[in-house]
Scaffold this motif. Structure first.
Motif, mmCIF file in Angstrom:
data_model
loop_
_atom_site.group_PDB
_atom_site.id
_atom_site.type_symbol
_atom_site.label_atom_id
_atom_site.label_comp_id
_atom_site.label_asym_id
_atom_site.label_seq_id
_atom_site.Cartn_x
_atom_site.Cartn_y
_atom_site.Cartn_z
ATOM 1 N N GLU A 1 8.748 5.742 0.453
ATOM 2 C CA GLU A 1 8.804 6.401 -0.325
ATOM 3 C C GLU A 1 9.439 7.717 -1.111
ATOM 4 O OE1 GLU A 1 4.006 4.998 -0.925
ATOM 5 O OE2 GLU A 1 4.600 7.551 -0.700
ATOM 6 N N GLN A 2 9.701 8.631 0.253
ATOM 7 C CA GLN A 2 11.002 9.306 -0.178
ATOM 8 C C GLN A 2 12.007 9.244 -0.295
ATOM 9 O OE1 GLN A 2 10.609 12.913 -0.172
ATOM 10 N NE2 GLN A 2 12.128 12.956 -0.847
ATOM 11 N N GLY A 3 12.961 7.691 0.204
ATOM 12 C CA GLY A 3 13.791 7.401 0.943
ATOM 13 C C GLY A 3 13.785 6.845 -1.369
ATOM 14 N N GLN A 4 13.103 5.818 -1.852
ATOM 15 C CA GLN A 4 12.977 5.500 -3.335
ATOM 16 C C GLN A 4 12.861 6.927 -3.855
ATOM 17 O OE1 GLN A 4 12.993 1.955 -3.484
ATOM 18 N NE2 GLN A 4 13.298 2.755 -6.101
ATOM 19 N N ALA A 5 12.200 7.535 -3.849
ATOM 20 C CA ALA A 5 12.689 8.678 -5.033
ATOM 21 C C ALA A 5 13.774 9.558 -5.179
ATOM 22 C CB ALA A 5 11.589 9.724 -4.417
ATOM 23 N N VAL A 6 14.694 9.567 -3.674
ATOM 24 C CA VAL A 6 16.168 10.237 -3.870
ATOM 25 C C VAL A 6 16.723 9.652 -4.844
ATOM 26 C CG1 VAL A 6 17.851 10.521 -2.659
ATOM 27 C CG2 VAL A 6 15.540 11.714 -1.824
ATOM 28 N N ARG A 7 16.011 7.684 -4.454
ATOM 29 C CA ARG A 7 17.728 7.271 -4.565
ATOM 30 C C ARG A 7 17.275 6.336 -6.315
ATOM 31 N NH1 ARG A 7 15.950 4.433 0.270
ATOM 32 N NH2 ARG A 7 14.516 3.029 -0.951
ATOM 33 N N GLN B 1 0.455 5.385 11.612
ATOM 34 C CA GLN B 1 1.459 5.225 11.943
ATOM 35 C C GLN B 1 2.644 4.126 10.091
ATOM 36 O OE1 GLN B 1 1.980 2.940 14.849
ATOM 37 N NE2 GLN B 1 2.871 4.163 16.879
ATOM 38 N N LEU B 2 1.509 3.386 10.041
ATOM 39 C CA LEU B 2 2.000 2.744 8.816
ATOM 40 C C LEU B 2 2.340 4.091 7.265
ATOM 41 C CD1 LEU B 2 -0.261 -0.013 8.915
ATOM 42 C CD2 LEU B 2 2.324 0.058 8.953
ATOM 43 N N ALA B 3 0.880 4.659 7.650
ATOM 44 C CA ALA B 3 1.427 6.318 6.560
ATOM 45 C C ALA B 3 2.849 6.555 6.702
ATOM 46 C CB ALA B 3 0.192 6.883 6.371
ATOM 47 N N THR B 4 3.050 7.194 7.810
ATOM 48 C CA THR B 4 4.527 7.692 7.878
ATOM 49 C C THR B 4 5.805 6.312 7.426
ATOM 50 O OG1 THR B 4 3.162 8.791 10.174
ATOM 51 C CG2 THR B 4 5.940 8.773 9.961
ATOM 52 N N ALA B 5 5.302 5.364 8.067
ATOM 53 C CA ALA B 5 6.434 4.911 6.988
ATOM 54 C C ALA B 5 6.872 4.687 6.091
ATOM 55 C CB ALA B 5 6.381 3.424 8.598
ATOM 56 N N ALA B 6 5.528 4.457 5.400
ATOM 57 C CA ALA B 6 5.802 4.803 4.427
ATOM 58 C C ALA B 6 6.185 5.408 3.259
ATOM 59 C CB ALA B 6 4.296 3.796 3.823
ATOM 60 N N ALA B 7 5.531 6.713 3.450
ATOM 61 C CA ALA B 7 6.236 7.609 3.172
ATOM 62 C C ALA B 7 7.731 8.096 3.604
ATOM 63 C CB ALA B 7 5.335 8.882 3.585
ATOM 64 N N MET C 1 0.835 -1.356 -0.198
ATOM 65 C CA MET C 1 -0.015 0.394 -0.314
ATOM 66 C C MET C 1 1.079 1.101 -0.261
ATOM 67 S SD MET C 1 -2.612 -0.437 2.959
ATOM 68 C CE MET C 1 -4.373 0.536 2.153
ATOM 69 N N THR C 2 0.616 1.827 -0.343
ATOM 70 C CA THR C 2 0.643 3.502 -0.375
ATOM 71 C C THR C 2 0.429 4.460 0.753
ATOM 72 O OG1 THR C 2 -0.954 4.460 -1.416
ATOM 73 C CG2 THR C 2 1.114 3.967 -2.992
ATOM 74 N N SER C 3 1.918 5.085 1.012
ATOM 75 C CA SER C 3 1.235 6.249 1.639
ATOM 76 C C SER C 3 -0.323 7.247 1.891
ATOM 77 C CB SER C 3 2.637 6.634 2.476
ATOM 78 O OG SER C 3 2.455 8.185 1.151
ATOM 79 N N ASN C 4 -0.526 7.818 1.189
ATOM 80 C CA ASN C 4 -1.906 8.017 1.212
ATOM 81 C C ASN C 4 -3.224 7.135 1.114
ATOM 82 O OD1 ASN C 4 -1.041 10.397 0.125
ATOM 83 N ND2 ASN C 4 -1.007 10.225 -2.413
#
Length: 53
Positions: free
Chosen positions: A44-50, A35-41, A1-4
């Motif tokens: 996702e941010q880490g993946q976008a940076v990579r 909390q799951l939304a925060t972890a997913a966000a 699932m995504t953060s959204n």
């Protein structure tokens, strides 16, 4: 699932009843979804940076 999607689950629980009539169980479940939304966000941010986004 995504953060959204996780965020939407939390919001759904919190808006499914009147604000003054939320059982503790629903509040706790919404907190877990948040909390799951925060972890997913963060993930996702880490993946976008990579990916160089």
């Amino acid at each position: 699932m995504t953060s959204n999607e996780y965020r939407e689950q939390a919001e759904k629980l919190l808006t499914s009843r009147h604000k003054d009539d939320l059982p503790q169980r629903l509040v706790e479940q919404a907190a877990v979804w948040a909390q799951l939304a925060t972890a997913a966000a963060i993930s996702e941010q880490g993946q976008a940076v990579r990916d160089g986004e």
